[in-house]
Design a protein around this motif. Sequence first.
Motif, PDB file in Angstrom:
ATOM      1  N   PHE A 196      -6.957   5.797   2.901  1.00  0.00           N
ATOM      2  CA  PHE A 196      -6.066   6.892   3.293  1.00  0.00           C
ATOM      3  C   PHE A 196      -5.413   7.553   2.082  1.00  0.00           C
ATOM      4  CE2 PHE A 196      -6.461   4.331   7.110  1.00  0.00           C
ATOM      5  CZ  PHE A 196      -6.736   5.314   8.052  1.00  0.00           C
ATOM      6  N   VAL A 247       0.649  12.755   6.244  1.00  0.00           N
ATOM      7  CA  VAL A 247       0.294  11.823   7.314  1.00  0.00           C
ATOM      8  C   VAL A 247      -0.583  10.698   6.782  1.00  0.00           C
ATOM      9  CG1 VAL A 247      -0.938  11.592   9.498  1.00  0.00           C
ATOM     10  CG2 VAL A 247       0.538  13.576   9.107  1.00  0.00           C
ATOM     11  N   ALA A 248      -1.550  11.058   5.940  1.00  0.00           N
ATOM     12  CA  ALA A 248      -2.446  10.042   5.376  1.00  0.00           C
ATOM     13  C   ALA A 248      -1.670   9.042   4.525  1.00  0.00           C
ATOM     14  CB  ALA A 248      -3.538  10.707   4.547  1.00  0.00           C
ATOM     15  N   ALA A 273       1.446   8.200   4.914  1.00  0.00           N
ATOM     16  CA  ALA A 273       2.217   7.364   5.828  1.00  0.00           C
ATOM     17  C   ALA A 273       1.342   6.300   6.476  1.00  0.00           C
ATOM     18  CB  ALA A 273       2.868   8.238   6.901  1.00  0.00           C
ATOM     19  N   VAL A 274       0.123   6.674   6.846  1.00  0.00           N
ATOM     20  CA  VAL A 274      -0.797   5.695   7.441  1.00  0.00           C
ATOM     21  C   VAL A 274      -1.159   4.615   6.421  1.00  0.00           C
ATOM     22  CG1 VAL A 274      -3.094   5.371   8.439  1.00  0.00           C
ATOM     23  CG2 VAL A 274      -1.720   7.347   9.099  1.00  0.00           C
ATOM     24  N   SER A 275      -1.356   5.012   5.159  1.00  0.00           N
ATOM     25  CA  SER A 275      -1.637   4.025   4.112  1.00  0.00           C
ATOM     26  C   SER A 275      -0.497   3.023   4.000  1.00  0.00           C
ATOM     27  CB  SER A 275      -1.847   4.742   2.776  1.00  0.00           C
ATOM     28  OG  SER A 275      -2.070   3.817   1.732  1.00  0.00           O
ATOM     29  N   LEU A 315       1.612   2.206   6.368  1.00  0.00           N
ATOM     30  CA  LEU A 315       1.592   1.374   7.569  1.00  0.00           C
ATOM     31  C   LEU A 315       0.544   0.258   7.454  1.00  0.00           C
ATOM     32  CD1 LEU A 315       1.976   4.056  10.402  1.00  0.00           C
ATOM     33  CD2 LEU A 315       3.680   2.395   9.615  1.00  0.00           C
ATOM     34  N   VAL A 316      -0.594   0.587   6.866  1.00  0.00           N
ATOM     35  CA  VAL A 316      -1.629  -0.439   6.669  1.00  0.00           C
ATOM     36  C   VAL A 316      -1.105  -1.542   5.756  1.00  0.00           C
ATOM     37  CG1 VAL A 316      -3.910  -0.901   5.688  1.00  0.00           C
ATOM     38  CG2 VAL A 316      -3.548   1.137   7.094  1.00  0.00           C
TER      39      VAL A 316
END
Length: 419
Positions: free
Chosen positions: A222, A372-373, A375-377, A379-380
């Motif tokens: 991400f 967004v990407a 933020a997803v990184s 979260l991972v």
Amino acid sequence: MAAGYLEILRARHAARLLTGTLVGRLPNATAAIAVVLFIRAEGGTYSLAGALAAVYGVANAVGQPLLGRLVDLYGQPRVQLPAALVSALAMTAFALSGTDPLPLAYASMAVAGLFTPPLEGGLRALWPSVLRREDQVHTAYAMDAVAQEVMFTVGPLLVTLCVALWSAQAALVVLNVIGVLGALSVVVSPPSRAWRSAPREAHWLGALRSPGLLALLGAFLFVGLALGSITVAGVSYADDNGGDAVYGWLMAALGLGALVGGTVYGARQWSGAPERRLRGLVALLAVCYLPLVLVPGPVAMTALTALAGVFLAPCIACAFIIVDRHAPSGTVTEAFSWLVTTFTVGASVGTGLAGPVVEWGGTLWGFAVPGVAGAVSLLVLLATGRVLAAPAGGPVVAASSENDPNRAVEPRFSSGDRA
């Protein structure tokens, strides 16, 4: 700040290895733009140029971890130099034959990408055998990340210079010859010839059997997606705010921000687990992407783009340390190559995703994708925190390190293998 980097470069073989690796990777850094310019000179379409560049990119993503595994098994000289020669010959065949016949052009691109030598992962495997202190290795990783930004900035300029002086065909050939010379400089060096991977446990998954490495790769997919999407959103912004010149300034600012951030990051010593530090860096990276949705005027947008790049190189440098801590014994080159592949695939996905988003929602939503990407990184990384957590005890640099997290009590630099 400069003292730490000078100390690294003064170490025996360090400057040669860094320079040789950067020069050896020049064909890879310039392949996309060189192919586009060549196809345009041949009268081909941009669609064809994009398709050929995509074939090269996909083949490169597949080849890096495969060749990295071979390096771990057989050593650097026996893999890196033959791969560089095959890749250069395939690109030369493409330059000489052009797009007629077309299947040969696609085959040449596939071979050139597949056999691109994993010099990037190989250099990181060599650092602990050249630099015996852990803090020096950390600084070298940061310097490595910064040097990449310089290479990807200078590389396209060299392509256009070659095209202006000779031709697009000559640019393809000359840059690949230079790349072979860079790879040769690395593999004939004493550290490369002496390096041997630690004993490895036979396993078809290789480096991917490490849960910590898989978690890191998931997060960096991400991060790559964010970077790839910025390049497309930047084109859309430039179309409405000044054209190609503005786009060039935006991309230069992004690289400059990464260069400054990486330089500052590598100039100081960091305490604590790198896994925890990476979560903070990725959080800052995501936050710095958010102001891009403001899409102000070109001057302010250039400044925001530079800010968006500041934490990229530190994230990459920190990830290098984590890869080294989590790579199973005897798989360090392959593990580093997987990080390169994952980042490249993520950037390609980001490029493909941002296009439809921009067409649907405009430039603002295109710049929302990297936020967004990011933020997803994060979260991972948060979701896999327990998997990524290093065992008790800090890493140390040792001449014979063992770092299989499934067996070793204390994490060590796996790349400091027998030398």
